[in-house]
Scaffold this motif. Structure first.
Motif, PDB file in Angstrom:
ATOM      1  N   ASP A  25     -87.976  18.594 -31.001  1.00 54.13           N
ATOM      2  CA  ASP A  25     -88.781  19.570 -30.267  1.00 54.13           C
ATOM      3  C   ASP A  25     -89.103  20.726 -31.204  1.00 54.13           C
ATOM      4  O   ASP A  25     -88.196  21.407 -31.689  1.00 54.13           O
ATOM      5  N   ARG A  27     -90.943  23.451 -30.516  1.00 53.78           N
ATOM      6  CA  ARG A  27     -91.264  24.716 -29.858  1.00 53.78           C
ATOM      7  C   ARG A  27     -90.244  25.789 -30.255  1.00 53.78           C
ATOM      8  O   ARG A  27     -89.221  25.488 -30.885  1.00 53.78           O
ATOM      9  N   PHE A  32     -87.350  25.945 -25.725  1.00 58.14           N
ATOM     10  CA  PHE A  32     -86.579  24.703 -25.683  1.00 58.14           C
ATOM     11  C   PHE A  32     -85.340  24.860 -24.810  1.00 58.14           C
ATOM     12  O   PHE A  32     -85.028  23.984 -23.989  1.00 58.14           O
ATOM     13  N   GLU A  33     -84.634  25.967 -24.967  1.00 54.39           N
ATOM     14  CA  GLU A  33     -83.388  26.158 -24.216  1.00 54.39           C
ATOM     15  C   GLU A  33     -83.653  26.328 -22.724  1.00 54.39           C
ATOM     16  O   GLU A  33     -82.836  25.955 -21.894  1.00 54.39           O
ATOM     17  N   TRP A  35     -86.266  24.912 -21.050  1.00 61.68           N
ATOM     18  CA  TRP A  35     -86.892  23.746 -20.419  1.00 61.68           C
ATOM     19  C   TRP A  35     -87.216  22.698 -21.470  1.00 61.68           C
ATOM     20  O   TRP A  35     -87.908  22.978 -22.437  1.00 61.68           O
ATOM     21  N   LYS A  36     -86.665  21.494 -21.275  1.00 62.77           N
ATOM     22  CA  LYS A  36     -86.933  20.417 -22.225  1.00 62.77           C
ATOM     23  C   LYS A  36     -87.034  19.090 -21.484  1.00 62.77           C
ATOM     24  O   LYS A  36     -86.714  18.991 -20.293  1.00 62.77           O
ATOM     25  N   GLU A  38     -85.647  15.742 -20.371  1.00 60.16           N
ATOM     26  CA  GLU A  38     -84.259  15.329 -20.191  1.00 60.16           C
ATOM     27  C   GLU A  38     -84.148  13.832 -19.955  1.00 60.16           C
ATOM     28  O   GLU A  38     -84.932  13.252 -19.207  1.00 60.16           O
ATOM     29  N   TYR A  44     -81.288  15.322 -29.230  1.00 59.83           N
ATOM     30  CA  TYR A  44     -82.274  16.366 -29.485  1.00 59.83           C
ATOM     31  C   TYR A  44     -82.012  17.100 -30.793  1.00 59.83           C
ATOM     32  O   TYR A  44     -80.877  17.265 -31.225  1.00 59.83           O
ATOM     33  N   ASN A  46     -83.877  20.781 -32.183  1.00 62.68           N
ATOM     34  CA  ASN A  46     -84.907  21.805 -31.959  1.00 62.68           C
ATOM     35  C   ASN A  46     -85.085  22.614 -33.236  1.00 62.68           C
ATOM     36  O   ASN A  46     -84.205  23.366 -33.643  1.00 62.68           O
ATOM     37  N   MET A 100     -95.859  19.336 -23.828  1.00 64.00           N
ATOM     38  CA  MET A 100     -95.098  19.665 -22.625  1.00 64.00           C
ATOM     39  C   MET A 100     -95.999  19.959 -21.429  1.00 64.00           C
ATOM     40  O   MET A 100     -95.556  19.845 -20.281  1.00 64.00           O
TER      41      MET A 100
END
Length: 375
Positions: A25, A27, A32-33, A35-36, A38, A44, A46, A100
């Motif tokens: 990810d 972003r 990221f923390e 909303w990602k 799942e 993952y 980031n 996203m």
């Protein structure tokens, strides 16, 4: 250079099938923390895109060589560039088509079951946002409950089944996402229903959805029985379908219960919430299959991709249904609340018809996780 694309539908299938996937990810860390994507078997990493502008050499030893790598960003562009760099390093790499934003908007229709008289019930899983909506089909008619603004998915299934939409319901005035109910009703000529206690400030005409309403779908024995169940909002209304399914709206979830504060009235509505869950729902058959309007965690998905459980199971396992002391219930419900949904006031005003944001504004308003439950 072998760069491939993965759609939100492709990723959803991996979630439901519990497949492995490694997500890079790109972003910002905060995004990221919060909303990602799942998945139970997803891994993952980031790393913000701006940290990769000079190349991916510093992260190649952090990426797997034995599984697919999916690069994700907000809208798509950054992930394509990073995926191209990884492809040059001979990784099996994909980028998420539409980023996203596409993940937030994708709906997966899943058949819940057959109904009396040959009808069917479908659950539409908005996998990236945690929203759940429903379609009841019977005798060439369809009813839709709690539709999102992505109305094309409902229209597509209706056309596939060769049926006509006759009724559209919202169980309450939503605060976390924009309803597609009125648009579907306008396009199809269907009747649009909304609880009147949630509709005091709306700017449009609607049918008053109240406890005791019976709405038949098609000519069969299938009916939708409305059950007034305030607490999340003062008008919140559940549905019992075919004496088999309980559509609980945002009152009861699989692993939690609804929050009462999104209109600023938590202290006033917490008693309504307790009465709905501890009195009205206790009078119902424990064999009813609960179908909520949201889910909180990906673990709530069943093997077939549905979000559903028997009411008796929830009475036994859902902590929110097992708080005997009323003061403790009040404390938990009013003090254990996650941050309020992004732009929830604007979303409520949109659903009232007071403001009319364009499509891009609606997307921005809805970005982020579902936050309709008590923690």
């Amino acid at each position: 250079m072998n760069i491939k694309v993965m759609t939100a539908k492709d990723v959803t299938k991996k979630v439901i099938n519990k497949e492995q996937l490694f997500i890079l990810d790109v972003r910002n860390v905060n995004d990221f923390e919060e909303w990602k994507i799942e998945g139970e078997n997803f891994n993952y990493l980031n790393i913000p895109y701006f940290d990769l502008l000079d190349g991916v050499e510093e992260i190649v030893d952090k990426l797997p060589t034995n599984m697919d790598v999916l690069v994700v960003c907000a809208k798509e562009g950054s992930s394509v560039m990073v995926a191209e760099m990884l492809a040059e390093k001979e990784f099996s790499v994909y980028y998420l088509e539409g980023g996203m934003k596409a993940w937030s908007e994708y709906l997966e229709p899943v058949k819940v079951g057959d109904l009396n008289g040959g009808g069917e019930l479908y659950q539409f899983v908005r996998i990236g946002k945690g929203c759940l909506s429903y379609m009841v089909i019977s005798n060439e008619e369809a009813a839709i409950i709690d539709p999102t603004r992505m109305i094309e998915r409902y229209i597509s299934l209706v056309e596939e089944k060769g049926v006509k939409i006759s009724h559209v319901f919202d169980t309450h005035l939503h605060a976390d996402h924009i309803s597609g109910g009125r648009r579907i009703a306008e396009i199809s000529g269907a009747q649009y229903w909304l609880p009147p206690k949630d509709a005091t400030d709306v700017t449009f005409n609607y049918n008053a959805l109240e406890g005791g309403n019976e709405v038949k779908i098609g000519n069969s024995t299938i009916n939708i029985h409305a059950l007034y169940s305030p607490g999340h909002t003062i008008g919140s209304t559940s549905f019992i379908i075919d004496e088999k399914y309980l559509l609980s709206g945002d009152i009861l979830f699989i692993d939690s219960i609804g929050r009462p504060d999104l209109a600023g009235l938590a202290e006033d509505w917490v008693s309504d919430l307790r009465e709905s869950l501890y009195v009205r729902y206790r009078e119902l058959s424990e064999e009813l299959i609960v179908l909520p309007a949201h889910f909180m965690m990906i673990e709530e998905l069943n093997e077939d991709g549905t979000v559903a459980a028997k009411l008796g199971t929830l009475f036994a396992k859902n902590h929110g249904l097992n708080i005997e002391d009323e003061q403790e219930f009040r404390k938990i419900v009013t003090e254990n609340l996650p941050p309020q949904p992004n732009a929830y006031q604007e979303i409520r005003e949109t659903n009232m018809g007071k403001i009319n944001p364009d499509v891009e504004q609606q997307r921005e308003m809805e970005i982020g996780p579902n936050r309709c439950a008590v923690r």
